[in-house]
Scaffold this active site. Structure first.
Site, PDB file in Angstrom:
ATOM      1  N   SER A  62       5.720  -3.815   2.787  1.00  0.00           N
ATOM      2  CA  SER A  62       5.253  -4.388   1.533  1.00  0.00           C
ATOM      3  C   SER A  62       4.237  -3.474   0.869  1.00  0.00           C
ATOM      4  O   SER A  62       3.662  -2.592   1.500  1.00  0.00           O
ATOM      5  CB  SER A  62       4.603  -5.753   1.783  1.00  0.00           C
ATOM      6  OG  SER A  62       3.280  -5.562   2.232  1.00  0.00           O
ATOM      7  N   LYS A  63       4.013  -3.722  -0.420  1.00  0.00           N
ATOM      8  CA  LYS A  63       3.071  -2.895  -1.173  1.00  0.00           C
ATOM      9  C   LYS A  63       1.647  -3.080  -0.671  1.00  0.00           C
ATOM     10  O   LYS A  63       0.776  -2.295  -0.966  1.00  0.00           O
ATOM     11  CB  LYS A  63       3.148  -3.250  -2.660  1.00  0.00           C
ATOM     12  CG  LYS A  63       4.436  -2.742  -3.281  1.00  0.00           C
ATOM     13  CD  LYS A  63       4.431  -2.784  -4.786  1.00  0.00           C
ATOM     14  CE  LYS A  63       5.689  -2.115  -5.316  1.00  0.00           C
ATOM     15  NZ  LYS A  63       5.897  -2.286  -6.720  1.00  0.00           N
ATOM     16  N   ARG A  64       1.440  -4.152   0.111  1.00  0.00           N
ATOM     17  CA  ARG A  64       0.076  -4.410   0.595  1.00  0.00           C
ATOM     18  C   ARG A  64      -0.194  -3.745   1.946  1.00  0.00           C
ATOM     19  O   ARG A  64      -1.252  -3.903   2.514  1.00  0.00           O
ATOM     20  CB  ARG A  64      -0.152  -5.924   0.723  1.00  0.00           C
ATOM     21  CG  ARG A  64      -0.177  -6.634  -0.626  1.00  0.00           C
ATOM     22  CD  ARG A  64      -0.520  -8.102  -0.474  1.00  0.00           C
ATOM     23  NE  ARG A  64       0.483  -8.834   0.293  1.00  0.00           N
ATOM     24  CZ  ARG A  64       1.637  -9.259  -0.225  1.00  0.00           C
ATOM     25  NH1 ARG A  64       1.914  -9.028  -1.489  1.00  0.00           N
ATOM     26  NH2 ARG A  64       2.498  -9.924   0.517  1.00  0.00           N
TER      27      ARG A  64
END
Length: 485
Positions: free
Chosen positions: A254-256
């Protein structure tokens, strides 16, 4: 087959995710492996998410990874414009949507939100809207009256309710989907902009794109593209869907995650070449299991038929290892140039920083490792005298104290503080007292560094910090041992 033409068509919405970088890389490699063209096209139809700085990130990332495009917004190869909003402004997509309306393959839809909401159904806990073709049955007169009255509309594809649509993927083979599941997708939105799927098909056809690379999350929407190609009577490109990239816990990256974008990885001290090499292996492997490739070597070796179907794990340990291999192999001058800012963050004293770089080049995996490896050059950290105990070298704090006090006057009288001269002096001291070299080296290294592990041995460290600092550290060590034993 005609000349291979591939395209990378990102939406400028922020930093480049590792998955997008892999798509760009594979797209580039497929074209270059066959001597084809690599095209950059900007898909900015999602106006809410578009911002200009993101466009600069795309240019910067492609330039610094070496993925040089042959055509794009800044290099017209005769297929421009290469920015979707500019293509849209020319009326291009509307023209092709109307062509489908003429053929009965698309139609105007004037349904308002309230009516669309009434079509919502819960299927397996998910809310979906299957459009019921209501506006397909409007007469030509009704359509023209609505348009003349300026009534808002979208244009939808007219997908048959029976039969199935089959498309071929180079990795996954033939995939079929019943047409009743496809829905009459929107081609032109109410703001006049094309949807992603429609613009993609029109642009790929007009730009003569032969191979389309994308993530396998698009497999489910692939029959929609096939439907559009069939509606126009156009030849489809070859599709190459790449496997999912997951984190070490096998969840989608994920982008996180903190290391999901190219720029995140640069900030974490990784080299651009190592990132590209690592990303190439997220879903592809060479038949001989080789792991280290430069970009030109990847171009030569890359055969997309060896792309895997199984998810690729983003393994941080492997990336760190690979980055370390690149650092080891690097020209020392280039290594110093890249490492210098990190070294200067830690060291303010007037030392030969190039020598320090030489000591750490083969001992780090990323540039961020530098700080903890060299902080002792600036100042000896607080350490426990138990560090003078070393089983293999048969030394302990008491014996170390004897070695250091015996050596101190000799080192005070030593003029030449180069590594070789110091090494000879310590070896001679060991021989004179019938000690093994390690019995002398260990206490000296501990005294001048205060660390269990250091880049370089005792004499290499002393050469860097110089005579005055070396003597001061050894005297402080003698006092410390005397105080604490």
């Amino acid at each position: 087959m005609s000349k291979i033409r591939t395209r990378f068509a990102p939406s400028p919405t922020g930093r480049m995710h590792v998955g997008n970088l892999r798509t760009a890389l594979y797209t580039y490699l497929i074209a270059k492996h066959e001597g084809g063209d690599f095209v950059l096209r900007i898909e900015d139809t999602d106006q809410e998410r578009f911002f200009d700085e993101a466009l600069q990130i795309i240019y910067r990332t492609l330039a610094s990874t070496g993925l040089v495009h042959d055509e794009g917004p800044d290099k017209d190869g005769g297929y421009g414009p290469y920015v979707q909003s500019e293509r849209c402004a020319s009326g291009l997509y509307m023209k092709y949507a109307k062509e489908l309306i003429e053929k009965g393959e698309a139609y105007y839809c004037f349904c308002d939100q309230e009516r669309l909401d009434s079509l919502k159904q819960l299927v397996g806990g998910k809310e979906i809207t299957n459009y019921d073709k209501h506006c397909l049955h409007l007469s030509k007169e009704e359509v023209e009256a609505n348009l003349a009255a300026g009534k808002p509309f979208v244009i939808r594809a007219n997908v048959p309710n029976e039969g199935e649509t089959t498309f071929h993927d180079e990795i996954y083979g033939d995939i079929s989907q019943p047409n009743e599941e496809l829905d009459d997708m929107i081609l032109i939105k109410s703001d006049g902009y094309p949807t992603y799927n429609f613009a993609n098909v029109v642009d790929d056809h007009l730009m003569n794109i032969t191979h389309v690379v994308r993530g396998n999350e698009y497999l489910s929407s692939a029959p929609k593209y096939t439907r559009l190609y069939q509606a126009f009577g156009w030849e489809e490109p070859r599709y190459i869907h790449c496997p999912l990239i997951t984190n070490e816990e096998h969840q989608k990256l994920s982008k996180r995650s903190g290391h999901s974008s190219y720029e995140d990885l640069l900030e974490q001290g990784f080299l651009s070449e190592a990132i590209v090499n690592f990303v190439a292996l997220l879903g592809w492997s060479s038949p001989d299991n080789r792991e280290i490739f430069s970009l030109p070597e990847l171009v030569e070796a890359f055969d997309y038929k060896h792309i895997s179907k199984s998810p690729a794990v983003f393994d941080m340990v492997k990336l760190r290892w690979m980055n370390g291999e690149y650092l080891k192999a690097m020209d020392p001058d280039r290594f110093y140039e890249l490492a210098e800012p990190y070294i200067k963050e830690v060291i303010t004293k007037d030392y030969d920083l190039k020598k320090i770089a030489g000591l750490i080049q083969t001992r780090i995996e990323t540039f961020l490792d530098i700080r903890d490896k060299i902080d002792f050059f600036e100042a000896v950290p607080d350490y426990d005298v138990s560090m003078y105990t070393h089983k293999k070298n048969k030394t302990n704090p008491e014996k170390s104290l004897d070695v250091l006090t015996g050596l101190l006057p000799i080192l005070k009288g030593q003029e030449d503080f180069s590594n070789d001269a110091l090494y000879q002096t310590l070896r001679q001291f060991a021989a004179d007292h019938e000690y093994k070299p390690g019995f002398v080296m260990w206490p000296v290294r501990t005294a001048v560094s205060g660390k269990q592990m250091t880049p370089g041995g005792a004499t290499e460290i002393m050469e860097v910090i110089g005579k005055k600092e070396s003597l001061a550290r050894i005297e402080a060590a003698i006092e410390k041992i005397q105080r604490e034993i």
